[in-house]
Motif scaffolding. Structure first.
Motif: not given
Length: 382
Positions: A125-147
């Motif tokens: 939950l904390y990790a997802m909060f950092l992705w949604m918060a403005p200017d906190a952390r950019p969202f990764p551009k991973v693909t399903p294959k990467d996951l």
């Protein structure tokens, strides 16, 4: 008249003290152009002395800078020191809050897998909060294959965390930490047998005090439980696989760039580990309804599960960032110091046994781990 001259001279000196060295130097030519002023008499009429020039030389300016109270901080990496401090502090408080939550929930016979999973959930939950918060952390551009490629790393991470939490629920925190300090021995065996890695003879010899120290610490352990020893050893096996799998996966071309940062990598791994850990609750037969009731009625469980989840996520991410900025030897010293601080500090707070034999085993085992980490560098220097 003499007092007036002394006052004027003192006022002039005081004003010059508030002028920066550069301004004093730039003002020097203008002062030299004036007619020389006679030096004031010394107090009490004890004769005359030549007045010192009011213009600071380069040497004097440099000397004044050296005497600055903060001059010693000029070559210190302050962010790195803060990483170390909060890494240690987070690890220390994680072990305490984790133990409090486990004890309040019934120990090994209670809900260790539920607590382990919820800790990963809090971090997710904390990790997802950092992705949604403005200017906190950019969202990764991973693909399903990467996951899909990251699944083995997440699986091993979930296993290592679950094993550690169960070990701490079954025995003393200090004993669990001593066993976990033997992780290099497991990493050496797994890396050599399954990943084709080569371990030097010197490193193999260093594993003798590591294993011997753990055995010695176990002899007179008042809170000894075979389940704690097995669970901590299983956690070491999972950690060994995790390290090798992570190195293999991150070597894939372009994956690091798509993930974006060390923080993103840890966030993705934590979220996937949480999802993988959910079935462990059912496999062990822990009642979600029973834990929900405990959650409602016991504030100690509620607070410490949330706190331990945040501490776990925070100190692990800081550890990753710290390790990235330091050399291998520094990492070894840091990990050794962390083990000692956690073992002794938590044992004091929790009132756990620290008999001489256990302390001797702890010192031998952790000393062997440190030697294992730096032995190749020492041999090469010779």
């Amino acid at each position: 008249m003499a007092r007036a001259l002394v006052f004027v001279a003192a006022a002039t000196w005081t004003a010059s003290a508030f002028v920066t060295p550069a301004n004093r130097l730039s003002a020097a030519p203008a002062r030299v152009a004036h007619a020389p002023v006679a030096a004031p008499q010394m107090l009490l009429g004890l004769g005359r002395r030549t007045a010192k020039p009011l213009v600071a030389t380069n040497a004097e300016a440099a000397a004044s800078e050296k005497k600055s109270p903060l001059a010693f901080m000029s070559g210190v990496d302050v962010p790195l020191l803060l990483y170390f401090f909060f890494w240690y502090l987070g690890n220390y408080y994680y072990n305490i809050s984790n133990k409090f939550a486990l004890k309040a929930a019934g120990g090994a016979l209670g809900y260790p897998m539920t607590i382990s999973t919820l800790q990963l959930g809090v971090g997710s939950l904390y990790a997802m909060f950092l992705w949604m918060a403005p200017d906190a952390r950019p969202f990764p551009k991973v693909t399903p294959k990467d996951l899909v490629k990251l699944v083995p790393v997440a699986f091993c991470s979930a296993g290592a965390h679950a094993g550690s939490v169960f070990a701490l629920s079954a025995g003393a925190v200090s004993f669990g930490q001593i066993v976990k300090a033997a992780e290099p021995a497991f990493a050496a065996v797994v890396g050599t047998l399954l990943y084709g890695k080569t371990i030097s003879l010197a490193k193999w010899l260093c594993l003798i005090p590591v294993i011997g120290g753990v055995c010695l610490a176990s002899l007179k352990e008042l809170d000894f439980a075979m389940s704690a020893l097995v669970a901590a050893s299983a956690a070491n096996v999972f950690a060994a696989f995790k390290g090798n799998e992570n190195a293999k996966v991150m070597a894939a071309p372009g994956l690091k760039d798509r993930i974006g940062s060390v923080g993103n990598q840890f966030a993705i791994t934590t979220i996937m580990s949480f999802l993988i850990s959910l079935p462990l609750i059912a496999i062990r037969g822990e009642s979600l309804a029973g834990f929900a009731q405990l959650w409602k009625t016991n504030p100690v469980v509620r607070f410490n599960v949330l706190a331990s989840g945040l501490y776990f996520y925070g100190y692990n991410e800081l550890a990753t960032m710290t390790i990235k900025k330091t050399s291998a030897v520094t990492q070894s010293v840091a990990n050794t110091a962390k083990r000692v601080i956690v073992i002794v500090g938590v044992a004091i707070v929790m009132g756990e046994s620290l008999n001489p034999l256990k302390l001797a085993g702890c010192a031998i085992g952790i000393g062997g781990v440190f030697l294992y980490s730096i032995i190749d560098s020492l041999v090469k220097k010779k």
